[in-house]
Design a protein around this motif. Structure first.
Motif, PDB file in Angstrom:
ATOM      1  N   ARG A  87     -10.455   3.549   3.227  1.00 54.21           N
ATOM      2  CA  ARG A  87      -9.309   3.503   2.332  1.00 54.21           C
ATOM      3  C   ARG A  87      -8.262   4.506   2.799  1.00 54.21           C
ATOM      4  NH1 ARG A  87      -9.883   1.473  -2.701  1.00 54.21           N
ATOM      5  NH2 ARG A  87      -8.633   3.157  -3.580  1.00 54.21           N
ATOM      6  N   LYS A  99       0.830  -1.212   0.000  1.00 51.99           N
ATOM      7  CA  LYS A  99       0.000   0.000   0.000  1.00 51.99           C
ATOM      8  C   LYS A  99       0.860   1.255   0.000  1.00 51.99           C
ATOM      9  CE  LYS A  99      -3.411   2.802   0.404  1.00 51.99           C
ATOM     10  NZ  LYS A  99      -4.260   3.103  -0.776  1.00 51.99           N
ATOM     11  N   LEU A 114      -5.715  -1.685  -0.304  1.00 52.34           N
ATOM     12  CA  LEU A 114      -5.011  -1.463  -1.567  1.00 52.34           C
ATOM     13  C   LEU A 114      -5.885  -0.723  -2.563  1.00 52.34           C
ATOM     14  CD1 LEU A 114      -3.231  -4.907  -2.115  1.00 52.34           C
ATOM     15  CD2 LEU A 114      -2.221  -2.775  -1.283  1.00 52.34           C
TER      16      LEU A 114
END
Length: 640
Positions: free
Chosen positions: A276, A188, A229
């Motif tokens: 996220r 990430k 991700l």
């Protein structure tokens, strides 16, 4: 060392970071909007790039001083040319700031600009602290930025021992790449380090580590880490996991899909456990791309059902309708949902109709397509499936009779769905009948569920024509109604007369067969068993089958004689009742018209039949007549 926010000095436009060692700083680094006031010797000892840049600057310093002194001496003599020289000097200084990245603030300090430093000011601060000897704590989140920063500053073993590049590589190999969750965090962080992380191979190593260790990992906690991700990295990980042929690869892929979809698609799950790391998905286009990526990553074969459940597939399908996903993605989801239709609940299949062209509240066409996909799959899996009783459904498992059991479960689901959508005033009779008749006869043990749906539909659509009412009622098989349903149907004013008569007729047949079976069992059960035991004891092994056949024929003959006598008694009672009815009607007609008794009885009987809409033969119960059997297809096109 310490960091403090002060007023900007010089060309800096953001915060300033000072190293409090008691010595004045002699070099200033500009990384984005942050200015770092440091000392050149600690950084030159660890970074080859900084050492080279400052050394080159020191070599060019005497020439710059001579040029500056010469320009000051000639300033008065060449006043007319001064503006032009000034423009040239400013242009040269600006070029140095962009290309050389080093320029002089005064005679004792340097200013170095890194416009594209990997990781930004935070990573440069950590690298600078490492140069000063401050302890550096490596984590899965910062190891990739520090490895890229070490490569950018050339902090390698060739320049100094135990340098930053070697430490970052050791931590990657020993800690990060051995656990899929930590590799996912490092991957990430690589999203903001491209193309540096790609050139160093960090992205490929993290992807391969996740794919290689996902199936062998005993815990599935790492799948939540993978959910952070971005779409590009997610696709690469899914492709790598799907390419492997490990035993647990399929279940690992399904776990990643479910976790990623729930974390990135709002509306798919009621509770959002993850956010996220980069940005919330707010665009409908982004959400549609995410959904289609999840659908494309689903296993090509039937899912296990333990991770990718029917509830999850129908939630994806509902979200696909909301986001107006492509026809291919929706068709793929419908086929996937059909493979687990027997596990779905009524709440799952109630998919609202989001299309402006649709008139109904729920998407009935979508459910009908799913049912037909299910039937096609069942036909491929089993060419024949027989009807089973409710006790057999509870006793048999899906291993012994998967087709029959799942068919019955789907039949109950469709009946409940029909009862739910039947109250929609915009649901056409043709669409209702198509979905009700889509299932084969053996999918329903009893037709009570579909009868309830028909009753709700007739109540919600009181303006149906007689033909439409007959067609809707034709989906019910009166021979498969329970006693409770028959009792309700016989008193239901919404049903047409033909349907009520069929219910009463088949109810009489069932009652007659039940009475006959009870009497037969009570009168011949014990003697039959005793005679059979005695004959088996007396006869030898070779005569057993012949004795059994003779015994069965004798018992059958006795049963037929008893049944015939009982039927004749019922016929006599019915005849006496008919004569009494004719006498009553005849007496009323004689009193009214004064006609002959015979004609009055006939007229009274005909008027009684026409008044109640009944057409009976001369004999109500005939033991010689065959049972009336009406197929489902004939019920749909039967004339009044």
């Amino acid at each position: 060392m310490s960091s403090s926010s002060v007023a900007p000095r010089g060309p800096s436009r953001g915060e300033a970071w000072f190293c409090t060692t008691g010595l004045p700083s002699d070099v200033v680094f500009e990384v984005q909007d942050m200015s770092f006031h440091l000392h050149k010797f600690p950084l030159m000892s660890k970074s080859r790039k900084i050492s080279r840049m400052l050394t080159e600057q020191d070599e060019q310093r005497p020439e710059r001083r001579r040029r500056r002194r010469s320009s000051q001496d000639n300033a008065d003599d060449d006043a007319a040319d001064a503006p032009a020289e000034t423009e040239i000097v400013e242009a040269e200084e600006g070029n140095e700031q962009q290309q050389g990245q080093v320029r002089m603030d005064d005679g004792n300090s340097y200013r170095i600009t890194f416009p594209d430093f990997p990781g930004g000011p935070g990573t440069f601060e950590a690298a600078a602290k490492f140069c000063y000897g401050v302890r550096l704590d490596l984590t899965p989140w910062n190891v990739a930025p520090l490895r890229c920063a070490a490569e950018y500053l050339e902090m390698t073993e060739e320049h100094a021992e135990d340098n930053l590049a070697a430490r970052a590589e050791a931590y990657l190999a020993q800690s990060v790449l051995r656990h899929p969750g930590e590799a996912a965090r490092a991957l990430k962080s690589c999203e903001d380090l491209l193309p540096h992380a790609e050139e160093l191979g960090i992205v490929d190593r993290c992807v391969e580590a996740i794919a290689a260790r996902s199936s062998s990992s005993s815990s599935r906690a790492w799948v939540d880490d993978l959910a952070v991700l971005g779409l590009g990295m997610y696709k690469r990980v899914m492709a790598a996991m799907a390419a492997r042929e490990d035993a647990g690869a399929t279940e690992a892929v399904e776990s990643c899909l479910v976790s990623y979809a729930r974390a990135t698609l709002p509306g798919l799950s009621r509770s959002m456990r993850w956010r996220r790391a980069s940005a919330l998905v707010s665009s409908e286009v982004e959400q549609r791309d995410l959904l289609e990526a999840v659908v494309a990553s689903l296993p090509p074969d039937k899912c296990s059902g333990r991770v990718v459940t029917a509830k999850f597939l129908f939630a994806l399908l509902r979200t696909a309708h909301i986001l107006r996903a492509s026809d291919g993605a929706r068709a793929a989801l419908e086929r996937k949902a059909a493979t687990q239709l027997e596990q779905a609940t009524l709440e799952d299949v109630l998919i609202p109709s989001y299309s402006g062209a649709a008139e109904t509240l729920y998407d009935v066409d979508c459910v009908e397509r799913i049912v037909r996909h299910f039937l096609s799959d069942e036909d491929e899996a089993s060419t024949s499936a027989a009807a089973i009783t409710e006790e057999e459904v509870a006793a048999r498992t899906t291993v012994s009779r998967p087709s029959a059991v799942t068919m019955v479960q789907v039949g109950k689901l469709v009946d409940n769905y029909l009862a739910e959508v039947a109250s929609d005033a915009n649901l056409k009779p043709a669409k209702f009948c198509e979905l009700a008749l889509a299932l084969p006869d053996h999918a329903r043990i009893y037709d009570d569920g579909v009868y309830r749906a028909v009753d709700v539909y007739l109540k919600a659509h009181p303006r149906l024509t007689a033909e439409e009412r007959d067609r809707v009622c034709g989906v019910v098989d009166c021979r498969k109604l329970t006693v409770e349903a028959c009792t309700h149907a016989a008193q239901n004013e919404r049903l047409p007369l033909r349907a009520v008569l069929q219910v009463l007729f088949f109810e009489q047949l069932q009652l007659r067969r039940a009475i006959a079976g009870t009497l037969l069992a009570s009168t011949t059960g014990a003697p039959r068993q005793q005679r059979a035991a005695a004959l088996r004891h007396a006869a030898g092994p070779s005569e057993t089958w012949r004795t059994a056949a003779v015994q069965e024929s004798q018992v059958l003959r006795v049963d037929m004689d008893g049944m015939r006598s009982r039927v004749q008694g019922l016929e006599r009672e019915c005849s006496s009742m008919r004569r009494a009815i004719k006498k009553i009607d005849g007496g009323r007609d004689d009193a009214a018209a004064g006609s002959s008794p015979g004609s009055a009885a006939a007229a009274g009987a005909s008027s009684w039949r026409s008044r109640y809409g009944c057409k009976f033969s001369t004999q109500v119960c005939d033991s010689q007549a065959r049972d009336a059997v009406v197929s489902r297809a004939s019920r749909m096109g039967m004339s009044p």
